[in-house]
Motif scaffolding. Structure first.
Motif, mmCIF file in Angstrom:
data_model
loop_
_atom_site.group_PDB
_atom_site.id
_atom_site.type_symbol
_atom_site.label_atom_id
_atom_site.label_comp_id
_atom_site.label_asym_id
_atom_site.label_seq_id
_atom_site.Cartn_x
_atom_site.Cartn_y
_atom_site.Cartn_z
ATOM 1 N N ASP A 24 -11.260 -3.013 8.127
ATOM 2 C CA ASP A 24 -10.051 -3.908 7.708
ATOM 3 C C ASP A 24 -9.483 -4.002 9.152
ATOM 4 O O ASP A 24 -8.673 -3.158 9.624
ATOM 5 C CB ASP A 24 -9.143 -3.131 6.754
ATOM 6 N N MET A 25 -9.629 -5.342 9.520
ATOM 7 C CA MET A 25 -9.039 -5.555 10.765
ATOM 8 C C MET A 25 -7.543 -5.873 10.802
ATOM 9 O O MET A 25 -6.878 -5.998 11.736
ATOM 10 C CB MET A 25 -9.784 -6.767 11.528
ATOM 11 N N HIS A 26 -6.809 -5.871 9.487
ATOM 12 C CA HIS A 26 -5.650 -6.216 9.590
ATOM 13 C C HIS A 26 -4.443 -4.968 8.941
ATOM 14 O O HIS A 26 -3.413 -5.073 9.138
ATOM 15 C CB HIS A 26 -5.301 -7.402 8.691
ATOM 16 N N GLY A 27 -5.076 -4.100 8.189
ATOM 17 C CA GLY A 27 -4.517 -3.137 7.668
ATOM 18 C C GLY A 27 -4.501 -1.754 8.507
ATOM 19 O O GLY A 27 -5.413 -1.572 9.228
ATOM 20 N N VAL A 28 -3.159 -1.176 8.441
ATOM 21 C CA VAL A 28 -3.043 0.158 8.838
ATOM 22 C C VAL A 28 -2.570 0.927 7.972
ATOM 23 O O VAL A 28 -1.781 0.702 6.824
ATOM 24 C CB VAL A 28 -1.803 -0.034 10.130
ATOM 25 N N ASP A 29 -2.770 2.355 7.898
ATOM 26 C CA ASP A 29 -2.300 3.203 7.028
ATOM 27 C C ASP A 29 -0.699 3.055 6.690
ATOM 28 O O ASP A 29 -0.226 3.332 7.670
ATOM 29 C CB ASP A 29 -2.673 4.685 7.426
ATOM 30 N N ALA A 30 -0.524 3.375 5.451
ATOM 31 C CA ALA A 30 1.165 3.180 5.006
ATOM 32 C C ALA A 30 1.459 4.593 5.535
ATOM 33 O O ALA A 30 0.768 5.740 5.666
ATOM 34 C CB ALA A 30 1.419 2.945 3.722
ATOM 35 N N LEU A 31 2.827 4.853 5.556
ATOM 36 C CA LEU A 31 3.376 6.366 5.918
ATOM 37 C C LEU A 31 3.537 6.906 4.708
ATOM 38 O O LEU A 31 4.199 6.669 3.679
ATOM 39 C CB LEU A 31 4.823 5.971 6.515
ATOM 40 N N SER A 32 2.911 8.064 4.736
ATOM 41 C CA SER A 32 3.037 9.177 3.635
ATOM 42 C C SER A 32 4.101 9.301 2.851
ATOM 43 O O SER A 32 5.019 9.927 3.930
ATOM 44 C CB SER A 32 2.214 10.262 4.068
ATOM 45 N N GLY A 33 4.668 9.040 1.556
ATOM 46 C CA GLY A 33 5.954 9.511 1.034
ATOM 47 C C GLY A 33 6.916 8.350 1.433
ATOM 48 O O GLY A 33 8.109 8.795 1.261
ATOM 49 N N ALA A 34 6.610 7.463 2.337
ATOM 50 C CA ALA A 34 7.778 6.530 2.586
ATOM 51 C C ALA A 34 7.313 5.022 2.364
ATOM 52 O O ALA A 34 7.244 4.156 3.227
ATOM 53 C CB ALA A 34 8.111 6.648 4.312
ATOM 54 N N THR A 35 7.301 4.838 1.151
ATOM 55 C CA THR A 35 7.012 3.425 0.549
ATOM 56 C C THR A 35 7.919 2.368 1.006
ATOM 57 O O THR A 35 7.223 1.303 1.552
ATOM 58 C CB THR A 35 6.676 3.559 -0.990
ATOM 59 N N LEU A 36 9.123 2.484 0.952
ATOM 60 C CA LEU A 36 10.197 1.597 1.383
ATOM 61 C C LEU A 36 10.174 1.169 2.816
ATOM 62 O O LEU A 36 10.173 0.116 3.090
ATOM 63 C CB LEU A 36 11.542 1.809 0.773
ATOM 64 N N SER A 79 7.556 1.643 4.476
ATOM 65 C CA SER A 79 6.013 1.099 4.744
ATOM 66 C C SER A 79 6.302 -0.558 4.489
ATOM 67 O O SER A 79 5.590 -1.326 5.168
ATOM 68 C CB SER A 79 5.038 1.814 4.076
ATOM 69 N N ASN A 80 7.040 -0.758 3.344
ATOM 70 C CA ASN A 80 6.946 -2.097 2.773
ATOM 71 C C ASN A 80 7.802 -2.853 4.001
ATOM 72 O O ASN A 80 7.579 -4.024 4.154
ATOM 73 C CB ASN A 80 7.663 -2.044 1.431
ATOM 74 N N GLY A 81 8.971 -2.271 4.324
ATOM 75 C CA GLY A 81 9.836 -2.894 5.200
ATOM 76 C C GLY A 81 8.938 -3.444 6.552
ATOM 77 O O GLY A 81 9.230 -4.346 7.258
ATOM 78 N N VAL A 82 8.097 -2.548 7.006
ATOM 79 C CA VAL A 82 7.304 -2.645 8.274
ATOM 80 C C VAL A 82 6.465 -3.988 7.961
ATOM 81 O O VAL A 82 6.167 -4.954 8.858
ATOM 82 C CB VAL A 82 6.473 -1.448 8.747
#
Length: 259
Positions: free
Chosen positions: A216-228, A230-233
């Motif tokens: 996946d050239m565009h995706g990076v792992d979200a922050l574990s347990g920090a959905t909001l 991650s969504n903000g980034v």
């Protein structure tokens, strides 16, 4: 009785004098420390920009080396975000946070997905050159809402203004161990080589809940347990690399049409 009043008066007078002296000392200390605070803030900014460009590792980490490398290889330039053009102005005096609070120097975005409320008319971009003078990296400041407050950072892009060198956050109020993992070197190491745009020019850079798939050239792992957070980034990247952010500048820069 009069003796008690006299004692009380002397006590109040003494306390008043002590308060005045303390206030004077605090004021003097604040004035004397101001230049040092400004210098430290500037050094921190230069450090983050060098990190975003991949140059911090070429220094020994000392303030002298950071300042020298920045002065030699980094050129800060003002741009008009709406037109994408370079404009006259002193990048050292520019303050995005102050501008965003000034209704004469900012506007409310039509699509405020980053949750910034107001966006400055102008911005500073950093052109990072190699020893021969060729621009190798362009560092772009970003800001957007996290869980608790606005998060400020920088995105370093290769000369194609699409390939990511790094995403570096410099100022945030996220929860330690959760959203604050944006500062974790392991998470930052996931960004180099990722692409902001797809072949159609759409912003596709994002954080992926559960982890980005291989290839996946565009995706990076979200922050574990920090959905909001991650969504903000993700929303911050979508905003700043869209039409209300750096897209006009990027298009003109790629075409060689920035004057």
């Amino acid at each position: 009785m009069s003796s008690n009043k006299e004692t009380f008066g002397k006590t109040v007078g003494f306390v008043f004098v002590v308060c005045l002296v303390c206030a004077a000392l605090v004021s003097i200390a604040a004035v004397q420390l101001k230049p040092l605070q400004v210098e430290n803030k500037l050094l921190d900014q230069q450090t983050k920009i060098l990190e975003a460009s991949g140059l911090l590792a070429t220094t020994d980490g000392s303030s002298k080396a950071i300042k020298a490398t920045f002065a030699k290889l980094v050129e800060a330039k003002m741009i008009d975000l709406d037109t994408g053009e370079f404009i006259e102005g002193n990048p050292k005096l520019f303050d995005e946070r102050r501008n965003a609070r000034d209704v004469t120097k900012s506007d409310k975005p039509e699509n405020d997905i980053a949750g910034i409320n107001r966006r400055s008319h102008d911005a500073v971009v950093y052109l990072v050159r190699n020893e021969s003078g060729k621009v190798e990296t362009v560092v772009l400041p970003i800001v957007g809402s996290g869980l608790w407050n606005l998060m400020y950072g920088y995105v370093g892009l290769e000369a194609d203004l699409n390939t990511v060198r790094s995403v570096i956050y410099s100022d945030h109020s996220e929860t330690p161990g959760l959203g604050a993992e944006v500062m974790n070197p392991k998470w930052k190491a996931l960004w180099p080589g990722k692409k902001i745009y797809n072949s159609a020019g759409e912003v596709k850079a994002r954080l992926v809940k559960g982890g980005a798939k291989a290839g996946d050239m565009h995706g990076v792992d979200a922050l574990s347990g920090a959905t909001l957070t991650s969504n903000g980034v993700t929303r911050t990247l979508q905003f700043w690399f869209g039409e209300e952010g750096y897209a006009p500048f990027i298009a003109k820069y790629r075409a060689g049409g920035v004057n």
